[in-house]
Motif scaffolding. Structure first.
Motif, short mmCIF file in Angstrom:
data_model
loop_
_atom_site.label_atom_id
_atom_site.label_comp_id
_atom_site.label_asym_id
_atom_site.label_seq_id
_atom_site.Cartn_x
_atom_site.Cartn_y
_atom_site.Cartn_z
N ASN A 30 43.49 21.09 95.10
CA ASN A 30 42.16 20.82 95.62
C ASN A 30 41.49 22.08 96.13
O ASN A 30 40.30 22.32 95.91
CB ASN A 30 42.24 19.77 96.74
CG ASN A 30 42.58 18.39 96.22
OD1 ASN A 30 42.38 18.09 95.05
ND2 ASN A 30 43.11 17.54 97.08
N ALA A 31 42.27 22.93 96.82
CA ALA A 31 41.70 24.18 97.32
C ALA A 31 41.33 25.11 96.18
O ALA A 31 40.29 25.77 96.21
CB ALA A 31 42.71 24.87 98.25
N GLY A 32 42.16 25.16 95.14
CA GLY A 32 41.87 26.00 93.99
C GLY A 32 40.63 25.55 93.23
O GLY A 32 39.80 26.37 92.81
N ILE A 33 40.48 24.24 93.07
CA ILE A 33 39.30 23.70 92.41
C ILE A 33 38.04 24.06 93.19
O ILE A 33 37.02 24.45 92.62
CB ILE A 33 39.42 22.17 92.24
CG1 ILE A 33 40.50 21.82 91.21
CG2 ILE A 33 38.09 21.56 91.87
CD1 ILE A 33 40.15 22.22 89.79
N LYS A 34 38.12 23.96 94.50
CA LYS A 34 36.96 24.29 95.34
C LYS A 34 36.56 25.75 95.19
O LYS A 34 35.38 26.08 95.20
CB LYS A 34 37.25 23.96 96.80
CG LYS A 34 37.29 22.47 97.10
CD LYS A 34 37.59 22.23 98.58
CE LYS A 34 37.62 20.73 98.87
NZ LYS A 34 37.95 20.46 100.30
N LEU A 35 37.56 26.62 95.05
CA LEU A 35 37.24 28.04 94.85
C LEU A 35 36.37 28.24 93.63
O LEU A 35 35.41 29.01 93.64
CB LEU A 35 38.54 28.85 94.68
CG LEU A 35 39.31 29.25 95.91
CD1 LEU A 35 40.57 30.01 95.51
CD2 LEU A 35 38.47 30.09 96.85
N HIS A 36 36.67 27.52 92.56
CA HIS A 36 35.95 27.72 91.31
C HIS A 36 34.68 26.90 91.21
O HIS A 36 33.86 27.13 90.34
CB HIS A 36 36.89 27.46 90.13
CG HIS A 36 37.97 28.49 90.01
ND1 HIS A 36 37.75 29.75 89.52
CD2 HIS A 36 39.28 28.46 90.39
CE1 HIS A 36 38.86 30.45 89.57
NE2 HIS A 36 39.80 29.70 90.09
#
Length: 333
Positions: free
Chosen positions: A313-319
């Motif tokens: 979830n955190a990685g998706i938010k970064l992108h």
């Protein structure tokens, strides 16, 4: 020593030790620093312990010698948070990190600083080898290691191994935290440590970001002796308890650095394979090596999948561009 502290023959080095409930070994580590031959350094201890014993140890050690220690008590057990607090307290132009269960050689700082001198302005970080003194034969844990954009690591390479300092490369030079150093100004330039990495991949992420910013990471011919001790993240070197952090940080690191480099299906497949090897297979192996009950194994597996979800979830938010800085400093194992 040009480009580090132009007006000083011996630039001030800030040695930072992050500790948590390992008071006896911290005392040994501090006493070992008395034997360093380098003339100008300060010591900073960042303490996330659950008791006041660290402050008692620091007082006891410093009252019997000339070692000066800055001590800061912090709340979260988050190695990146602790490192960032130490950097803010540091007065030196070079930051050297060192573990509370390690012992450096007397020439440790000279060897690190020499590499900055020979590599010049672009050298942002220098580290050396780490040897495990608790295992038969005292094997190397780390020597000239490299890591890729998914966080897969080759920890031990020969002295003539090729450097990987290309800003757009897939592999890059990395360091092990207990024998690593950085130019303070460049750490500040990249905004220090990403506090999402509460444990594991913290210095790996920093090394990569420094290289991507156009700087270089190099190695020094100096070895620190490591005596890995139990902590809130491990009962022993095989029996870890931080599966949440390993899975979370592996997933987030891959998204942060490798997501745009591969087609989505290939990215997911490689990430699944990595987490399977790094976490799930190692958890299952504990059934045979440590005779753990199924309930404990199930708990570790659940922690792993929860970590994957949080990291994903955190990685998706970064992108998606919705999150400029992820900070889960309250998240612990």
């Amino acid at each position: 020593m040009p480009n580090i502290a132009p007006n000083l023959a011996f630039p001030l080095v800030s040695i930072i030790i992050c500790t948590s409930d390992r008071h006896d070994f911290l005392a040994k580590a501090l006493k070992s620093l008395e034997l360093l031959s380098y003339p100008d350094f300060e010591v900073i201890v960042i303490d996330s312990s659950s008791t006041t014993q660290t402050s008692e140890i620091v007082h006891s050690v410093t009252s019997n010698n000339s070692l000066t220690v800055k001590l800061l008590k912090v709340e979260p057990r988050n190695i990146s948070y602790s490192r960032n607090r130490g950097i803010k307290l540091a007065s030196g132009s070079i930051i050297a990190f060192f573990d509370d269960d390690a012992i450096p050689p007397s020439e440790w700082l000279e060897k690190l600083l020499f590499s900055y001198t020979i590599h010049g302005d672009n050298c942002a970080a220098v580290g050396g080898a780490v040897r495990d003194l608790t295992r038969p034969g005292h094997p190397l844990q780390f020597c000239r290691g490299i890591t890729n954009l998914f966080s897969e690591t080759i920890a031990i390479r020969p002295a003539d191994a090729v450097d990987y300092n290309q800003a757009n490369g897939f592999w890059f030079n990395g360091l092990m935290g207990t024998n690593s150093s950085f130019r303070k100004d460049l750490l500040e330039k990249i905004n220090g440590y990403d506090e999402f990495f509460d444990y594991f991949l913290d210095e790996t992420d920093v090394c990569l970001r420094l290289i991507q910013a156009g700087y270089e990471v190099h190695y020094a011919d100096v070895t620190v002796n490591h005596y890995p001790q139990p902590s809130h993240n491990r009962i022993d070197q095989k029996h870890l308890t931080c599966w949440y952090s390993l899975a979370k940080n592996t997933t987030y690191f891959a998204f942060k650095h490798g997501f745009k480099k591969f087609p989505f299906v290939m990215f997911v497949a490689r990430l699944i394979l990595l987490i399977t090897h790094r976490c799930l297979l190692r958890i299952l192996r504990l059934k045979f090596t440590h005779h753990l009950p199924n309930s404990t194994l199930l708990k570790y597996i659940q922690q792993t999948f929860y970590g994957i979800r949080v990291g994903w979830n955190a990685g998706i938010k970064l992108h998606k561009g919705n999150l400029n800085k992820v900070n889960f400093s309250e998240e612990t194992c």
